[in-house]
Design an enzyme around this catalytic site. Structure first.
Site, PDB file in Angstrom:
ATOM      1  CB  CYS A   1      -4.637  -7.172  -2.902  1.00 18.61           C
ATOM      2  SG  CYS A   1      -6.354  -7.805  -2.411  1.00 18.61           S
ATOM      3  CG  HIS A   2       0.950 -10.527  -3.654  1.00 23.04           C
ATOM      4  ND1 HIS A   2      -0.012 -11.118  -2.736  1.00 23.04           N
ATOM      5  CD2 HIS A   2       1.872 -10.576  -3.184  1.00 23.04           C
ATOM      6  CE1 HIS A   2       0.668 -11.774  -1.754  1.00 23.04           C
ATOM      7  NE2 HIS A   2       1.903 -11.404  -2.032  1.00 23.04           N
TER       8      HIS A   2
ATOM      9  CG  ASP B   1     -21.579   8.864  -8.205  1.00 24.83           C
ATOM     10  OD1 ASP B   1     -22.149   9.586  -7.289  1.00 24.83           O
ATOM     11  OD2 ASP B   1     -21.009   9.182  -9.374  1.00 24.83           O
TER      12      ASP B   1
END
Length: 161
Positions: A76-77, A127
């Protein structure tokens, strides 16, 4: 050998060269759905989960994830985001839907940022609620829509096949 944009001449992974692409407004929306006990969803909305405000923490986690996507997904850029938002809604008595919306003005899209935001927001809900309900399932994460760029717009449900 076919020309795959993520593969170099040696057959190894590379980051795609986007230097010749045009800057356009790009948006993406993704979702994750969590299935849980009805009493878990109630506790989330009533604010009685022991770790605190689940939705507030998941909201921040999703936005942070969108901003850090290029640190997590190798090809990813890194791109500047113009906006990121996370919203929550109940789907019946035992499902929580998370929608992540991300925007940029850039040469590459923000689909991965939206998907990462929705995913990390869902993982954060898990979580924070795992002591309450270890059976929570993250059932669905998918791109809902994207706009801008050379490949055009995408809206889930409009695709062929």
């Amino acid at each position: 050998m076919r020309n795959y944009p993520h593969i170099n001449e040696q057959g190894r992974a590379r980051m795609v060269d986007v230097s010749e692409k045009e800057v356009t407004r790009r948006t993406a929306e993704a979702k994750s759905v969590l299935k849980m006990k009805p009493e878990t969803l109630t506790a989330i909305y009533e604010g009685t989960v022991g770790k605190g405000d689940v939705l507030a923490v998941a909201q921040v986690a999703g936005i942070m994830a969108a901003k850090k996507t290029s640190d997590l997904i190798p090809m990813c850029h890194p791109i500047p985001l113009r906006g990121a938002d996370i919203s929550f809604s109940s789907l019946g008595e035992d499902q929580l839907e998370i929608i992540a919306t991300v925007k940029t003005d850039n040469v590459t899209g923000v689909e991965m940022e939206a998907l990462t935001a929705a995913s990390l927001a869902a993982l954060t809900v898990y979580d924070m609620c795992k002591a309450y309900d270890k059976g929570i399932v993250i059932e669905q994460t998918c791109l809902l829509k994207k706009t801008g760029g050379k490949s055009g717009d995408f809206h889930r449900g409009d695709e062929e096949g």
